[in-house]
Write a protein that holds these residues in place. Structure first.
Motif, short mmCIF file in Angstrom:
data_model
loop_
_atom_site.label_atom_id
_atom_site.label_comp_id
_atom_site.label_asym_id
_atom_site.label_seq_id
_atom_site.Cartn_x
_atom_site.Cartn_y
_atom_site.Cartn_z
N GLY A 71 -24.41 -10.62 44.82
CA GLY A 71 -23.50 -11.44 43.89
C GLY A 71 -24.49 -11.72 42.67
O GLY A 71 -25.57 -11.02 42.69
N THR A 72 -23.91 -12.62 41.77
CA THR A 72 -24.60 -13.03 40.64
C THR A 72 -24.98 -14.58 40.73
O THR A 72 -24.45 -15.27 41.17
N ASP B 262 -19.94 -10.96 45.25
CA ASP B 262 -18.95 -10.15 44.74
C ASP B 262 -17.72 -9.97 45.58
O ASP B 262 -17.96 -10.48 46.77
N GLU B 263 -16.72 -8.96 45.23
CA GLU B 263 -15.62 -9.19 46.21
C GLU B 263 -15.86 -8.31 47.72
O GLU B 263 -15.49 -8.89 48.47
N GLN C 100 -17.01 -9.61 53.30
CA GLN C 100 -17.57 -9.46 54.55
C GLN C 100 -17.92 -11.02 55.20
O GLN C 100 -18.07 -11.12 56.35
N LEU C 101 -18.36 -11.91 54.38
CA LEU C 101 -18.47 -13.29 54.66
C LEU C 101 -16.97 -14.08 55.27
O LEU C 101 -17.08 -14.62 56.62
N GLY D 113 -7.21 -14.12 50.47
CA GLY D 113 -6.87 -13.56 48.87
C GLY D 113 -8.28 -13.86 48.06
O GLY D 113 -8.22 -13.50 46.81
N THR D 114 -8.92 -14.99 48.28
CA THR D 114 -10.22 -15.26 47.41
C THR D 114 -11.03 -13.84 47.08
O THR D 114 -11.58 -13.16 48.06
#
Length: 116
Positions: free
Chosen positions: A62-63, A77-78, A83-84, A97-98
């Protein structure tokens, strides 16, 4: 002395005391490299997680959203959010949906800045 020479020595001739010294040197080098990695982490950097106790958090990307002392908050990231969401864990509730999830308080030494 080359790495091959050092490896051969460890595998064939090293005593317990030698191995203790090698282990301490490896630990010290890993600590130093972790500090170098941590110093490279800045806000908005693309990063990947590593060396976390909770193995379901290792390999997420991610960032960096913010840094507070020796920890960072990441906007996953998506793919990492998914995965989480599906990991066998109960600490993080990722709503259906997040597309992005903020992971808070990741130690800087557990982040690797993406290259390229």
């Amino acid at each position: 002395m080359s790495l091959a020479d050092a490896t051969r020595f460890i595998l064939t001739d090293a005593t317990e005391a030698d191995l203790d010294r090698v282990s301490a040197a490896v630990r010290d080098r890993r600590d130093m490299l972790a500090k170098v990695r941590a110093a490279a982490v800045v806000v908005e950097a693309r990063v990947t997680t590593r060396n976390l106790k909770q193995k379901y958090l290792v390999g997420l990307s991610g960032t960096v959203a913010s840094i507070d002392g020796d920890r960072a908050d990441l906007d996953l990231d998506e793919d990492s959010t998914d995965q989480l969401r599906w990991a066998r864990q109960t600490k993080f509730k990722v709503p259906p949906g997040t597309k992005n999830f903020r992971l808070r308080g990741v130690p800087l030494v557990c982040l690797t800045v993406a290259t390229g």
